[in-house]
Design an enzyme around this catalytic site. Structure first.
Site, PDB file in Angstrom:
ATOM      1  N   LYS A  92       0.844  -1.204   0.000  1.00  0.00           N
ATOM      2  CA  LYS A  92       0.000   0.000   0.000  1.00  0.00           C
ATOM      3  C   LYS A  92       0.881   1.255   0.000  1.00  0.00           C
ATOM      4  CE  LYS A  92      -1.670   1.418   4.057  1.00  0.00           C
ATOM      5  NZ  LYS A  92      -1.278   2.785   4.430  1.00  0.00           N
ATOM      6  N   ASN A  93       1.933   1.243   0.841  1.00  0.00           N
ATOM      7  CA  ASN A  93       2.731   2.461   1.021  1.00  0.00           C
ATOM      8  C   ASN A  93       3.739   2.701  -0.087  1.00  0.00           C
ATOM      9  OD1 ASN A  93       1.228   2.889   3.251  1.00  0.00           O
ATOM     10  ND2 ASN A  93       2.824   2.366   4.737  1.00  0.00           N
ATOM     11  N   ARG A  95      -5.058  10.298   4.523  1.00  0.00           N
ATOM     12  CA  ARG A  95      -4.088  11.383   4.677  1.00  0.00           C
ATOM     13  C   ARG A  95      -2.972  11.307   3.637  1.00  0.00           C
ATOM     14  NH1 ARG A  95      -2.812  12.798   8.727  1.00  0.00           N
ATOM     15  NH2 ARG A  95      -0.644  13.289   8.262  1.00  0.00           N
ATOM     16  N   CYS A 141      -4.690  12.016  13.149  1.00  0.00           N
ATOM     17  CA  CYS A 141      -5.351  10.711  13.126  1.00  0.00           C
ATOM     18  C   CYS A 141      -5.096  10.072  14.491  1.00  0.00           C
ATOM     19  CB  CYS A 141      -4.825   9.856  11.986  1.00  0.00           C
ATOM     20  SG  CYS A 141      -3.228   9.142  12.334  1.00  0.00           S
ATOM     21  N   ARG A 151       0.306  14.156  13.245  1.00  0.00           N
ATOM     22  CA  ARG A 151       0.674  13.939  11.834  1.00  0.00           C
ATOM     23  C   ARG A 151       0.750  15.277  11.059  1.00  0.00           C
ATOM     24  NH1 ARG A 151      -0.841   8.543  10.387  1.00  0.00           N
ATOM     25  NH2 ARG A 151       0.686   8.681   8.719  1.00  0.00           N
ATOM     26  N   PRO A 152       1.555  16.241  11.514  1.00  0.00           N
ATOM     27  CA  PRO A 152       1.653  17.518  10.794  1.00  0.00           C
ATOM     28  C   PRO A 152       2.243  17.310   9.394  1.00  0.00           C
ATOM     29  CG  PRO A 152       3.378  17.350  12.433  1.00  0.00           C
ATOM     30  CD  PRO A 152       2.479  16.171  12.655  1.00  0.00           C
ATOM     31  N   VAL A 153       2.083  18.320   8.541  1.00  0.00           N
ATOM     32  CA  VAL A 153       2.662  18.247   7.190  1.00  0.00           C
ATOM     33  C   VAL A 153       3.589  19.443   6.943  1.00  0.00           C
ATOM     34  CG1 VAL A 153       0.869  16.816   6.127  1.00  0.00           C
ATOM     35  CG2 VAL A 153       0.563  19.311   6.243  1.00  0.00           C
ATOM     36  N   ASP A 154       4.093  20.022   8.040  1.00  0.00           N
ATOM     37  CA  ASP A 154       4.963  21.201   7.920  1.00  0.00           C
ATOM     38  C   ASP A 154       6.206  20.919   7.093  1.00  0.00           C
ATOM     39  OD1 ASP A 154       5.488  19.508  10.211  1.00  0.00           O
ATOM     40  OD2 ASP A 154       7.072  20.900  10.754  1.00  0.00           O
ATOM     41  N   ASP A 206       5.333   0.370  11.984  1.00  0.00           N
ATOM     42  CA  ASP A 206       4.120  -0.311  11.519  1.00  0.00           C
ATOM     43  C   ASP A 206       4.056  -1.766  11.958  1.00  0.00           C
ATOM     44  OD1 ASP A 206       3.847   1.435   8.311  1.00  0.00           O
ATOM     45  OD2 ASP A 206       3.433   2.020  10.371  1.00  0.00           O
ATOM     46  N   VAL A 250       8.516   6.905  16.875  1.00  0.00           N
ATOM     47  CA  VAL A 250       8.134   7.636  15.659  1.00  0.00           C
ATOM     48  C   VAL A 250       6.864   8.445  15.854  1.00  0.00           C
ATOM     49  CG1 VAL A 250       7.493   7.389  13.222  1.00  0.00           C
ATOM     50  CG2 VAL A 250       9.278   5.927  14.196  1.00  0.00           C
ATOM     51  N   ARG A 253      -8.497  -0.816   5.001  1.00  0.00           N
ATOM     52  CA  ARG A 253      -7.661   0.188   4.330  1.00  0.00           C
ATOM     53  C   ARG A 253      -6.295  -0.375   3.981  1.00  0.00           C
ATOM     54  NH1 ARG A 253      -6.431   4.917   7.697  1.00  0.00           N
ATOM     55  NH2 ARG A 253      -5.136   5.222   5.871  1.00  0.00           N
TER      56      ARG A 253
HETATM   57  C1  EPZ Z   1       4.378   6.840   6.398  1.00  0.00           C
HETATM   58  O1  EPZ Z   1       3.575   7.831   7.007  1.00  0.00           O
HETATM   59  C2  EPZ Z   1       3.501   5.613   6.268  1.00  0.00           C
HETATM   60  N1  EPZ Z   1       2.355   5.917   5.410  1.00  0.00           N
HETATM   61  C3  EPZ Z   1       3.026   5.173   7.657  1.00  0.00           C
HETATM   62  O2  EPZ Z   1       2.282   3.970   7.498  1.00  0.00           O
HETATM   63  C4  EPZ Z   1       4.255   4.867   8.514  1.00  0.00           C
HETATM   64  O3  EPZ Z   1       3.832   4.523   9.811  1.00  0.00           O
HETATM   65  C5  EPZ Z   1       5.162   6.115   8.573  1.00  0.00           C
HETATM   66  O4  EPZ Z   1       5.515   6.531   7.234  1.00  0.00           O
HETATM   67  C6  EPZ Z   1       6.459   5.860   9.335  1.00  0.00           C
HETATM   68  O5  EPZ Z   1       7.148   4.816   8.744  1.00  0.00           O
HETATM   69  C7  EPZ Z   1       2.547   5.948   4.071  1.00  0.00           C
HETATM   70  O6  EPZ Z   1       3.642   5.743   3.562  1.00  0.00           O
HETATM   71  C8  EPZ Z   1       1.331   6.251   3.238  1.00  0.00           C
HETATM   72  P1  EPZ Z   1       6.321  10.237   8.489  1.00  0.00           P
HETATM   73  P2  EPZ Z   1       4.086   9.364   7.038  1.00  0.00           P
HETATM   74  O7  EPZ Z   1       6.138  11.515   7.757  1.00  0.00           O
HETATM   75  O8  EPZ Z   1       4.937   9.647   5.875  1.00  0.00           O
HETATM   76  C9  EPZ Z   1       6.574  13.620  11.779  1.00  0.00           C
HETATM   77  C10 EPZ Z   1       0.472   2.547   7.781  1.00  0.00           C
HETATM   78  O9  EPZ Z   1       0.121   1.933   8.795  1.00  0.00           O
HETATM   79  N2  EPZ Z   1       6.296  14.578  10.693  1.00  0.00           N
HETATM   80  O10 EPZ Z   1       7.491   9.383   8.164  1.00  0.00           O
HETATM   81  O11 EPZ Z   1       2.899  10.226   7.299  1.00  0.00           O
HETATM   82  C11 EPZ Z   1       5.377  12.714  12.070  1.00  0.00           C
HETATM   83  O12 EPZ Z   1       4.482  13.361  12.958  1.00  0.00           O
HETATM   84  C12 EPZ Z   1       0.899   3.995   7.886  1.00  0.00           C
HETATM   85  O13 EPZ Z   1       0.535   2.048   6.626  1.00  0.00           O
HETATM   86  C13 EPZ Z   1       6.334  15.936  10.982  1.00  0.00           C
HETATM   87  O14 EPZ Z   1       6.594  16.347  12.107  1.00  0.00           O
HETATM   88  O15 EPZ Z   1       5.001   9.364   8.339  1.00  0.00           O
HETATM   89  C14 EPZ Z   1       6.035  11.512  12.690  1.00  0.00           C
HETATM   90  O16 EPZ Z   1       6.252  11.762  14.065  1.00  0.00           O
HETATM   91  C15 EPZ Z   1       0.660   4.526   9.282  1.00  0.00           C
HETATM   92  N3  EPZ Z   1       6.076  16.830   9.974  1.00  0.00           N
HETATM   93  C16 EPZ Z   1       7.376  11.428  11.959  1.00  0.00           C
HETATM   94  O17 EPZ Z   1       7.580  12.702  11.345  1.00  0.00           O
HETATM   95  C17 EPZ Z   1       5.797  16.419   8.692  1.00  0.00           C
HETATM   96  O18 EPZ Z   1       5.589  17.282   7.813  1.00  0.00           O
HETATM   97  C18 EPZ Z   1       7.429  10.369  10.861  1.00  0.00           C
HETATM   98  O19 EPZ Z   1       6.276  10.553  10.058  1.00  0.00           O
HETATM   99  C19 EPZ Z   1       5.763  15.026   8.431  1.00  0.00           C
HETATM  100  C20 EPZ Z   1       6.023  14.120   9.439  1.00  0.00           C
END
Ligand code: EPZ
Length: 421
Positions: free
Chosen positions: A22-23, A93, A117, A122-125, A308, A330, A400
């Site tokens: 999926k990812n 998301r 969530c 889960r910020p996107v900054d 995960d 994480v 999902r």
């Molecule tokens: C990806 O999410 C995966 N989803 C998640 O899988 C997975 O748990 C995660 O990576 C970690 O491996 C997809 O690939 C679609 P991150 P993502 O950005 O990219 C912080 C599942 O179960 N952060 O690597 O959203 C965030 O809050 C899902 O399949 C910011 O602060 O995760 C977290 O603490 C769940 N600002 C850390 O970084 C940002 O702009 C890692 O998050 C982005 C992230």
């Protein structure tokens, strides 16, 4: 709402096929927005998130054709909108992944903020800062990210992520692929799904090197073309079924998977006493009827132990011999499954981001509620070793991310069925 009813006590035995990841599918389907020409993406899992992504592309005007084997052909020739609406983004998301491709190809994007969530804010900054570094002007208003590219084309930049972000890295890769000049990403995510996206983009004509390391170099090109690409196997689905086999003392072979991308998980399973044999595209786990031994896990970005798989290993420890610790580094709120497991009789003490788990031979059936995708799967695993029938509610979370979960568990001998509610 549907639920899964699982009668515990059956030892798992047999073999199943692992679906596409999926990812990996989600960023690669987003990358089809970059292609001048028809893209074919294969080995897609039949999941709700994939359907949502295809619906999102379709609402922008991308022509989407789905084959019976769940491969997809897309054509962006007649795209009519660069907007990712709230009603779709709020259900998935990962829709944020269209931000980079839209800015790179069309110079504009309006993407609803995904919101938090269950597992964290889960910020996107970091996504937004990455786009701004590449020359985009970004406003966040009315719950939307509104971005545009003055002059029409992004420009390469040196980008450092102070937090490793998987989709943040992927968004910048896709944006930089068509930017003018070279982009360097430092502290890049190293997940296999990031490498898969780089391989797909390079097959489309991109010039990306260093994927899989923490420093990636992307030389922007003028145009990207359609290609045919099959997404890699799902390492988390694989790990989930291997843990289910381990807790039941069984023997399970997972086919069409890739042992190379899941070393951390396989090492932990061997530490728990599992006998692991591997081939090019299969992994077999045999517990020889034994109970697993408790292990200590600490999640971190790849190649460390994946977040995960954290919930699944909490269940393994809840049923293992001894006491194990589970440390989540994480996400800030990824222990919701702990309370549901305690309701099933598990001995789990949570202190901050650490759970101390003392194993029991069996758990007790109880009605439990899924909260996030991986927590839901861990409750199904727990139910396999619970006395009585457990109902796992709100399984839309599971749908999902796990293709045909009840059929695959039935194939392995579990007593599990879906009850439509
Ligand atoms: C990806 O999410 C995966 N989803 C998640 O899988 C997975 O748990 C995660 O990576 C970690 O491996 C997809 O690939 C679609 P991150 P993502 O950005 O990219 C912080 C599942 O179960 N952060 O690597 O959203 C965030 O809050 C899902 O399949 C910011 O602060 O995760 C977290 O603490 C769940 N600002 C850390 O970084 C940002 O702009 C890692 O998050 C982005 C992230």
């Amino acid at each position: 709402m549907d639920k899964l009813r699982i009668e515990g006590g059956n030892r798992l035995n047999g073999e199943i096929r692992i679906s596409g990841a999926k990812n990996s599918a989600l960023p690669i389907l987003s990358a089809t927005l970059l292609a001048d020409g028809v893209m074919r993406v294969g080995n897609l899992p039949h999941l709700h998130d994939i359907t949502t992504m295809l619906e999102l592309l379709g609402c922008m005007g991308v022509e989407v054709a789905i084959d019976e084997d769940m491969s997809v052909e897309t054509d962006c020739a007649n795209i009519k909108s660069c907007v990712a609406p709230y009603d779709l983004v709020r259900t998935m998301r990962a829709s944020i992944l269209v931000l980079g491709p839209l800015l790179a190809r069309y110079g504009e994007a309006e993407v609803s903020l995904p919101g938090g969530c269950a597992i964290g804010s889960r910020p996107v900054d970091l996504h937004i800062r990455g786009m701004e570094a590449l020359g985009a002007e970004v406003d966040v208003e009315d719950g939307y990210i509104k971005a545009r590219v003055p002059g029409g084309r992004l420009t390469g930049a040196n980008i450092f992520f102070d937090t490793v972000t998987v989709t943040g890295t992927e968004n910048v890769m896709m944006a930089a692929a068509l930017a003018k000049g070279t982009t360097t990403i430092e502290n890049a995510a190293r997940e296999p799904e990031v490498v898969d996206l780089a391989n797909c983009l390079n097959a489309m004509g991109a010039k990306i090197s260093g994927a899989g390391s923490d420093t990636m170099v992307i030389e922007g090109v003028e145009k990207l073309y359609g290609c045919s690409f099959d997404v890699l196997p799902d390492r988390i689905e694989t790990g989930t079924y291997l843990v289910a086999a381990a807790v039941t003392g069984g023997r399970v072979k997972t086919k069409d998977t890739d042992p190379v991308i899941m070393e951390a998980v396989l090492h932990k399973l061997e530490e728990a006493g599992a006998d692991i044999t591997i081939g090019d595209n299969w992994i077999e786990l045999d517990m020889h009827g034994k109970r697993p031994k408790a292990v200590n896990v600490k999640t971190a970005p790849h190649p460390a132990f994946p977040t995960d798989m954290q919930a699944q290993f909490m269940v393994l420890n809840a049923l293992a011999e001894g006491t194990g610790t589970v440390i989540e580094t994480v996400f800030e709120n990824r222990f919701m499954h702990a309370q549901e497991l305690v309701r099933m009789g598990a001995d789990i003490a949570v202190e901050g981001n650490t759970a101390i788990v003392t194993g029991k031979e069996k758990l007790q059936a109880a009605p439990v509620m899924a909260t996030d995708l991986r927590a839901s799967a861990s409750l199904v695993i727990a139910a396999l070793m619970a006395e009585g029938a457990t109902d796992v509610n709100r399984i839309y979370h599971i749908d999902r991310g796990y293709e045909c979960i009840e059929e695959k568990f039935q194939q392995l001998g579990a007593n599990i069925r879906r009850i439509s509610g």
